[in-house]
Motif scaffolding. Structure first.
Motif, mmCIF file in Angstrom:
data_model
loop_
_atom_site.group_PDB
_atom_site.id
_atom_site.type_symbol
_atom_site.label_atom_id
_atom_site.label_comp_id
_atom_site.label_asym_id
_atom_site.label_seq_id
_atom_site.Cartn_x
_atom_site.Cartn_y
_atom_site.Cartn_z
ATOM 1 N N THR A 20 -17.707 -7.644 62.370
ATOM 2 C CA THR A 20 -18.212 -9.004 62.587
ATOM 3 C C THR A 20 -19.264 -9.364 61.545
ATOM 4 O O THR A 20 -20.160 -8.571 61.247
ATOM 5 C CB THR A 20 -18.825 -9.146 63.994
ATOM 6 O OG1 THR A 20 -17.825 -8.821 64.966
ATOM 7 C CG2 THR A 20 -19.328 -10.562 64.230
ATOM 8 N N PRO A 23 -21.879 -16.085 60.754
ATOM 9 C CA PRO A 23 -21.526 -17.300 60.005
ATOM 10 C C PRO A 23 -22.786 -17.884 59.356
ATOM 11 O O PRO A 23 -23.899 -17.399 59.567
ATOM 12 C CB PRO A 23 -20.972 -18.227 61.091
ATOM 13 C CG PRO A 23 -21.680 -17.788 62.335
ATOM 14 C CD PRO A 23 -21.851 -16.298 62.212
ATOM 15 N N ARG A 179 -22.409 -22.580 66.502
ATOM 16 C CA ARG A 179 -21.915 -22.031 65.235
ATOM 17 C C ARG A 179 -21.223 -20.680 65.457
ATOM 18 O O ARG A 179 -20.180 -20.396 64.862
ATOM 19 C CB ARG A 179 -23.070 -21.849 64.247
ATOM 20 C CG ARG A 179 -23.822 -23.103 63.856
ATOM 21 C CD ARG A 179 -22.916 -24.221 63.370
ATOM 22 N NE ARG A 179 -21.995 -23.773 62.321
ATOM 23 C CZ ARG A 179 -20.951 -24.455 61.891
ATOM 24 N NH1 ARG A 179 -20.676 -25.634 62.427
ATOM 25 N NH2 ARG A 179 -20.174 -23.985 60.934
ATOM 26 N N LYS A 182 -17.773 -21.229 66.997
ATOM 27 C CA LYS A 182 -16.788 -21.699 66.014
ATOM 28 C C LYS A 182 -16.282 -20.557 65.144
ATOM 29 O O LYS A 182 -15.161 -20.605 64.623
ATOM 30 C CB LYS A 182 -17.406 -22.789 65.148
ATOM 31 C CG LYS A 182 -17.499 -24.141 65.847
ATOM 32 C CD LYS A 182 -17.882 -25.246 64.875
ATOM 33 C CE LYS A 182 -17.815 -26.610 65.550
ATOM 34 N NZ LYS A 182 -18.146 -27.717 64.625
ATOM 35 N N ALA A 183 -17.114 -19.514 65.004
ATOM 36 C CA ALA A 183 -16.714 -18.348 64.217
ATOM 37 C C ALA A 183 -15.957 -17.320 65.053
ATOM 38 O O ALA A 183 -15.644 -16.234 64.566
ATOM 39 C CB ALA A 183 -17.948 -17.700 63.595
#
Length: 508
Positions: A20, A23, A179, A182-183
């Protein structure tokens, strides 16, 4: 608590893997820069009892090395994602400042290491355009090792933590979460690292109890008793931390529990519960000294500040401050000594025993609606007798005493209805509201009685010291007028506090 510091921790956790990547968080609303702060190695040993009673209450106690906040940390839940972290300096043994905060939960049971977490923390700071720190984002690679219960078992995972900076707007957390989502990064299903470590290395923390079965009188009454017992345990550390209103709330829990044991004496055997009620009365009384003085001092100071300047004669404010200091000396220390006393711990143990092996009478096995309905109406009749007796008396000390007795009966009727509300529904909840209004009126009247006694004492002290007693006489007169106002309000208020109509149980 002098050696401990408290920090309000507001954070959110997210699932991650070793692959991971964060973002671009500067695209989150309000965030101007995201600055890497380097990688830190953390080593934390978590402590609990053998039966994990701290974890069961969502408390965490750890000794951590590494990072800027090495030391002992005790965390209390405040709300979802919000905890108070109390920190004490690093030492080999549990600091006394933290041990006291655990006492109501662990009693005399020792805590010992249960889990060790070693983490590699990659930290980033999010700043606003003016440089203000908004949040700390960390990617934690965690290695967990079980030390007790299932020793030697291990687990590993990666997670992301976003912790709000002091005084920052919580909206930052929503913007960052948007955010991350969205990632493809989702919120963690585990409430804490410890909870995840326990679940993934063997025995998890005890699950919360199932919902209460309220069909019988015994289970319904015990459900309310359990809530008050939980409050006594939960509020003990709050009193020690001197949190706002903690003493008052703990006293109310004592009163609710004691009142319930008396009201529902046909459900729980009073030959067993009356001695416990006496101990609850003792605890409420011991805690009350500081609280009662605080309320009285605030009332007198507010009244003094409301006087026109030409009615304040002599050093009245200084006299009031001296009086309050003299009467309140040692009251907080006394409360803490009570909480640390063997008698208090024995009381908590007796409450536990009551819930574990309740002294149920035959009525406990009957339909809850019918038994609770009769108990609530019985307490309301008791209140009616006291109110009507007080109203029949002429104004004066005898009536003041009778109104105080009515106030205590109003509390008992209110608590009876509170306990019955999950079973009896809307009529009981409506009665709670009526009793609260009546209790407030009678309580303000009693506060005026107590205030007048204090004002007479202040006037006598002022005269003895050669100071004018005029101001205390003016305040005394105003308190007399306030009490008379409450007495005039009472008949109408009582006329609207009629007994509720409950739907009878099926078959009755």
């Amino acid at each position: 608590m002098r050696s401990a510091r408290t920090k309000r921790e507001i954070e959110r956790k997210y699932e991650a893997t070793g692959e991971t990547r964060l973002p671009d968080l500067t695209r989150a609303k309000g965030v101007a820069t995201a600055r890497p702060r380097g990688v830190t190695a953390l080593d934390a040993v978590y402590y609990d009892t053998a039966d994990l009673r701290l974890a069961a209450d969502s408390l965490t106690l750890r000794r951590r090395t590494g990072g800027a906040d090495a030391g002992w940390h005790l965390k209390f839940p405040v709300a979802t994602g919000v905890r108070d972290e109390i920190r004490a300096p690093l030492s080999d043994t549990l600091p006394r400042s933290l041990a006291g905060l655990l006492r109501s939960r662990v009693r005399t049971t020792p805590v010992h290491p249960v889990v060790r977490l070693r983490s590699r923390r990659d930290v980033h700071h999010l700043h606003a355009a003016d440089g203000t720190l908004l949040a700390e984002v960390s990617v934690d690679t965690v290695h967990a090792e079980r030390l007790a219960g299932c020793p030697g078992r291990t687990a590993e995972w990666t997670e992301i933590e976003v912790e709000l900076a002091d005084d920052a707007d919580p909206a930052v957390l929503d913007a960052v979460e948007k955010r991350l989502t969205k990632a493809g990064i989702v919120p963690s299903s585990a409430p804490s690292k410890l909870a995840r470590a326990l679940a993934e290395t063997g025995t998890p923390a005890p699950a919360p109890p199932p919902p209460d079965d309220l069909r019988t009188a015994g289970t319904a009454v015990l459900a309310y008793v359990r809530r008050q017992a939980d409050a006594l345990v939960r509020l003990d550390p709050a009193v020690r931390r001197d949190l706002p209103d903690a003493v008052h709330r703990m006293r109310v829990a004592c009163r609710r529990l004691r009142s319930t044991l008396r009201t529902y004496g046909k459900v729980l055997d009073r030959t067993v519960t009356d001695p416990l009620g006496a101990e609850l009365r003792w605890l409420a009384g011991e805690l009350g000294a500081a609280r009662d003085l605080e309320v009285l001092d605030e009332r007198l100071l507010t009244a003094l500040d409301a006087l026109p300047r030409d009615l304040v004669a002599g050093p009245a404010r200084r006299r009031l401050k001296t009086w309050a200091t003299t009467h309140g000396a040692g009251s907080r220390r006394r409360a803490l000594d009570v909480l640390d006393s063997p008698r208090h711990l024995a009381l908590l143990t007796r409450v536990d025993a009551l819930l574990t092996d309740p002294p149920l009478l035959p009525a406990a096995h009957r339909d809850a609606r019918e038994v609770l309905r009769k108990a609530v109406l019985r307490d309301h009749r008791r209140l009616a007798h006291r109110v009507e007796h007080a109203l029949a008396l002429a104004p004066g000390p005898e009536r003041d005493h009778a109104l105080h007795d009515a106030r205590k009966a109003a509390k008992r009727a209110r608590y009876a209805a509170e306990a019955a509300a999950p079973v009896l529904g809307k009529p009981a909840r409506r009665l709670v509201r009526r009793m609260k209004r009546l209790q407030d009126c009678l309580g303000d009247h009693q506060d005026s009685v107590v205030a007048r006694a204090a004002l007479a004492d202040l006037a006598e002290q002022a005269a003895t010291a050669g100071e004018p007693a005029f101001t205390w006489g003016v305040l005394y007169g105003r308190e007399e007028a306030a009490a008379a106002d409450r007495e005039r309000e009472l008949p109408d208020l009582w006329s609207r506090s009629f007994a509720p109509r409950f739907r009878a149980a099926r078959g009755h």
